[in-house]
Design an enzyme around this catalytic site. Structure first.
Site, PDB file in Angstrom:
ATOM      1  N   ILE A  14       0.854  -1.190   0.000  1.00  0.00           N
ATOM      2  CA  ILE A  14       0.000   0.000   0.000  1.00  0.00           C
ATOM      3  C   ILE A  14       0.887   1.237   0.000  1.00  0.00           C
ATOM      4  O   ILE A  14       1.434   1.630   1.024  1.00  0.00           O
ATOM      5  CB  ILE A  14      -0.963  -0.004   1.198  1.00  0.00           C
ATOM      6  CG1 ILE A  14      -1.891  -1.210   1.089  1.00  0.00           C
ATOM      7  CG2 ILE A  14      -1.778   1.294   1.219  1.00  0.00           C
ATOM      8  CD1 ILE A  14      -2.897  -1.327   2.194  1.00  0.00           C
ATOM      9  N   HIS A  15       1.018   1.812  -1.183  1.00  0.00           N
ATOM     10  CA  HIS A  15       1.756   3.063  -1.341  1.00  0.00           C
ATOM     11  C   HIS A  15       0.733   4.150  -1.633  1.00  0.00           C
ATOM     12  O   HIS A  15      -0.455   3.974  -1.360  1.00  0.00           O
ATOM     13  CB  HIS A  15       2.829   2.923  -2.438  1.00  0.00           C
ATOM     14  CG  HIS A  15       2.299   2.401  -3.729  1.00  0.00           C
ATOM     15  ND1 HIS A  15       1.796   3.218  -4.713  1.00  0.00           N
ATOM     16  CD2 HIS A  15       2.159   1.125  -4.196  1.00  0.00           C
ATOM     17  CE1 HIS A  15       1.373   2.487  -5.731  1.00  0.00           C
ATOM     18  NE2 HIS A  15       1.587   1.200  -5.445  1.00  0.00           N
ATOM     19  N   ALA A  16       1.139   5.286  -2.172  1.00  0.00           N
ATOM     20  CA  ALA A  16       0.249   6.440  -2.336  1.00  0.00           C
ATOM     21  C   ALA A  16      -1.002   6.145  -3.158  1.00  0.00           C
ATOM     22  O   ALA A  16      -2.112   6.508  -2.766  1.00  0.00           O
ATOM     23  CB  ALA A  16       1.015   7.611  -2.949  1.00  0.00           C
TER      24      ALA A  16
END
Length: 88
Positions: A14-16
């Protein structure tokens, strides 16, 4: 209240972009929606909160939804995780 166990299935975690998708989806519902990892709980409607969880590949999270549209909200977020945030 509905609780679901979610697993981060996309390789990048889960990144931006996934965090934004989670928050945008959660904000469509009036229910209170949270994500838990270990002993930390964040508001799923907050992009920054979701990013700070640092949930990598194969991380298990607990989704909690409480409110009038909790079923629809939990299903929508669950489907994001199942689709690997449409990244793969």
């Amino acid at each position: 209240m509905i609780e679901k166990i979610l697993t981060v299935r996309n390789r990048a975690g889960i990144h931006a972009r996934p965090a934004a998708l989670i928050a945008q989806t959660a904000n469509k519902f009036s229910s209170e929606i949270s994500l838990e990892k270990d002993n930390s709980t964040v508001n799923a409607k907050s992009i920054m909160g979701v990013i700070t969880m640092a949930a990598g590949y194969n991380t298990t999270l607990t989704l909690k939804a409480d409110g009038t549209d909790e079923r629809e909200a939990s299903d929508a977020i669950f489907n994001l995780f199942e689709s690997k945030f449409e990244e793969e």
